[in-house]
Each structure stands twice: as C-alpha cells, then as structure tokens.
Enzyme design. Structure first.
Site, short mmCIF file in Angstrom:
data_model
loop_
_atom_site.label_atom_id
_atom_site.label_comp_id
_atom_site.label_asym_id
_atom_site.label_seq_id
_atom_site.Cartn_x
_atom_site.Cartn_y
_atom_site.Cartn_z
N MET A 76 -7.49 9.18 9.59
CA MET A 76 -8.25 9.80 8.60
C MET A 76 -9.19 11.03 8.89
O MET A 76 -10.25 10.83 8.31
CB MET A 76 -8.93 8.69 7.73
CG MET A 76 -8.09 7.28 7.31
SD MET A 76 -8.94 5.93 6.76
CE MET A 76 -9.75 5.22 8.50
N ASP A 103 0.78 -1.37 -0.08
CA ASP A 103 -0.15 -0.18 0.11
C ASP A 103 0.91 1.23 0.04
O ASP A 103 2.04 1.22 0.24
CB ASP A 103 -1.10 0.08 1.30
CG ASP A 103 -2.10 -1.08 1.16
OD1 ASP A 103 -2.49 -1.16 -0.04
OD2 ASP A 103 -2.81 -1.26 2.06
N LYS A 126 -3.40 3.34 -2.15
CA LYS A 126 -4.78 3.85 -2.17
C LYS A 126 -4.49 5.61 -2.06
O LYS A 126 -3.92 5.90 -1.23
CB LYS A 126 -5.69 3.45 -1.10
CG LYS A 126 -6.04 1.97 -1.21
CD LYS A 126 -7.30 1.70 -0.58
CE LYS A 126 -7.53 0.22 -0.72
NZ LYS A 126 -7.01 -0.55 0.35
C1 LIG Z 1 -6.50 3.78 5.79
S1 LIG Z 1 -5.87 4.01 7.57
C2 LIG Z 1 -4.67 2.92 7.79
C3 LIG Z 1 -4.16 2.76 9.26
C4 LIG Z 1 -3.21 1.64 9.45
N1 LIG Z 1 -3.86 0.31 9.43
C5 LIG Z 1 -2.73 1.87 10.63
O1 LIG Z 1 -2.73 0.92 11.75
O2 LIG Z 1 -1.93 2.70 11.26
C6 LIG Z 1 -4.60 5.61 7.01
C7 LIG Z 1 -4.66 6.73 8.07
O3 LIG Z 1 -3.67 6.37 9.03
C8 LIG Z 1 -2.80 7.29 9.48
N2 LIG Z 1 -1.52 7.10 9.37
C9 LIG Z 1 -0.92 6.26 8.99
N3 LIG Z 1 0.48 6.38 8.92
C10 LIG Z 1 0.75 7.49 9.26
C11 LIG Z 1 1.92 8.42 9.65
N4 LIG Z 1 2.88 7.94 9.42
N5 LIG Z 1 1.71 9.50 10.28
C12 LIG Z 1 0.52 10.25 10.27
N6 LIG Z 1 -0.75 9.57 10.17
C13 LIG Z 1 -0.54 8.29 9.62
C14 LIG Z 1 -3.65 8.53 8.90
O4 LIG Z 1 -4.64 9.24 9.65
C15 LIG Z 1 -3.99 7.97 7.67
O5 LIG Z 1 -5.18 8.72 6.92
#
Ligand SMILES: C[S@@+](CC[C@H](N)C(=O)[O-])C[C@H]1O[C@@H](n2cnc3c(N)ncnc32)[C@H](O)[C@@H]1O
Length: 266
Positions: A172, A36, A58
């Site tokens: 998100m 991803d 995505k």
């Molecule tokens: C579709 S969700 C996936 C979450 C993922 N499965 C997790 O456990 O971190 C994606 C969201 O995770 C958050 N996110 C993931 N990695 C991030 C990072 N390095 N810094 C800030 N936000 C992050 C943001 O809010 C982003 O919009």
C-alpha cells in the site's frame, strides 16, 4: 441450533496456483464465501454452485463494506449453521484485518480456523526475480505499510528501518511513495539503493519498474495500485533472476485433489 464455522482463508497474491491445498479444500465445502477485491475471481469457481458469494471488496479510500458489517456478516451466516469462507488476498494476517475478524468471532463465540495464504509481500518479489534475503547482500527484511509515511507521528520507525533492515517490502505504498523515499533518505539510506515497483505481481498483468531510491518516485507517476515496493540491494538481482512471463494460470491448472479423482487413478 448448531453453529457453523468460519474459515479465514488466504487466497494468495493473484496466481490461483498459489492457493494452499487447505484453502482449496475449504472453498470446495463453502456455503457462503465473502471475498475481497484482490482475490482472483477464478478461485470462486471452486466453490459449490449453490454457495452464496458476497463481495466485500475494498477500493482505496472507499470501503465498499465497512469492517463492522463484514464482522456481522460472518457472525450472522455462521449462526445459521453454515460453512463460511472469508477469502482474503495474500495472507489474512498480513495487513488483511484478519486479526480483527478473528477477534469479532471470538467475542461472538463462533468457531473458526485460520488458513494462511502466500502473502504478496513474499510472492510478488519472487515472481519479479527478487530474493528478499541473499547471502552477502541481505540478511533481513521487513514488511511495512505505506500508509504511515506522511503522518506527523508515524506508527512506523522509519529511522530504524532505514538503517537496520537490509530489504524493505512496502505494501500500500504507491500513493505515499514520495513520503516513503523522503523518510528513508533523511534517515540515512543511500539514494543509490536499488528500488522496484511490481504491479499486479504473479498475474498475467505483472509489470515491473526498477530504479533507485533517488528516482523511483518519479517513475511511479503513471502506475496504479496494487503495487509492492521493494527497496534494497537485492533488487539488483531482478534482471538476472527474472523468470515469470507466463500468462495467469487458469483454474483448470489447479491441483485436482478430489477424493473421487484420486480413487480413479490407476
Ligand atoms: C490491504 S494489503 C493486503 C495484503 C495481503 N493480505 C497480503 O498478504 O498480500 C493490499 C496491498 O497488498 C499489495 N498487493 C497485494 N496483491 C498484490 C499483487 N498481486 N501485486 C502487487 N501488489 C499486491 C499491494 O501493496 C496492495 O496495496
């Protein structure tokens, strides 16, 4: 013909050093990797050179590969007898659609393993010096999607969250931040509650913006995803506990766990 196996692997939040040992083991035997957008690309260097790498990333509002096609890819490659690694940002079962992918594999009779990852919900606040619980300040936290804030009948109980949970971690949540703030305020959360926005947490691009529930949406105007939103008294500890300034770790810094290297140690 022998069926292969699918590993649903959490890549962690960005810092490659946060990949689990099990995650690294399966990357090193992968024959196909489907990854991803939020996966740190340096992790792909751990796969064998001949492994096929497929980007399923995505982009907000523009799914480059529909979920159904991802399911089909996993199933097709596993039916060819291959070791398939489905590499997902953070943890596969935290807003990662890992459950749906596992269901599709069950329906198709494909063996699979879940390799949990460190979710951004936990690691990103930690790299910003924000403990999600803290004695005398926070005894509970919730991890919430920001997609439900502006719906007429949201699938999230904003009233319960506003009043019964100490620390809110919203994934998100950037686009709907004004709606999220409105939901919390109307349901009784104080406008003085500290709030933080952490962009690209755990990586060399990490940015932190802090404020209160009253002004945080205004401060978010120039930010772009990915952002973790943290709301609660614990945000006030960030200035004191902030520790992470290092640039992003490189793959060379990953723990070396190859058997041949262990064997050659004195
Ligand atoms: C579709 S969700 C996936 C979450 C993922 N499965 C997790 O456990 O971190 C994606 C969201 O995770 C958050 N996110 C993931 N990695 C991030 C990072 N390095 N810094 C800030 N936000 C992050 C943001 O809010 C982003 O919009």
């Amino acid at each position: 013909m022998q069926v292969g196996k699918v590993y649903l692997v959490g890549a962690g939040p960005g810092d490659p050093g946060l990949l689990t040992v099990r995650g690294l083991e399966v990357l090193r035997i992968a024959e196909v990797v489907i990854y991803d957008r939020l996966v740190n690309p340096v992790l792909l260097e751990e796969t064998p050179p001949e492994a096929e790498r497929i980007f399923a990333g995505k982009f907000a509002g523009n799914h480059s590969l529909p979920q159904e096609e991802i399911h089909q890819l996993l199933i097709t490659h596993a039916k060819r007898g291959l070791v398939v690694v489905r590499l997902k940002g953070g943890d596969p079962f935290v807003f990662g659609r890992g459950g749906e992918e596992a269901e599709a594999l069950v329906s198709a009779g494909i063996p699979f393993e879940i390799v949990p990852g460190i979710s951004s919900a936990l690691a990103v606040p930690a790299y910003a010096g924000i403990p999600l619980t803290h004695r005398g300040m926070s005894s509970s936290f919730a991890v919430i999607t920001g997609h439900e804030a502006c719906k007429a009948s949201p699938a999230v109980d904003w009233k319960g969250l506003a009043t019964a949970v100490d620390t809110l971690v919203i994934l998100m949540g950037l686009k709907n931040l004004p709606g999220i703030v409105a939901q919390l305020l109307v349901n009784g959360r104080s406008p003085e509650t500290p709030a933080a926005l952490i962009r690209w947490g755990t990586t060399g691009k990490q940015e932190i913006v802090t404020g209160t529930l009253a002004d945080i949406a205004g401060k978010a105007a120039t930010l772009r995803p990915p952002v973790v939103v943290v709301i609660g008294e614990v945000v006030s500890l960030s200035e004191k506990l902030r520790w992470f300034e290092a640039p992003c770790l490189t793959v060379e810094m990953l723990p070396r766990i190859r058997a041949d290297e262990l064997a050659s140690q004195p």
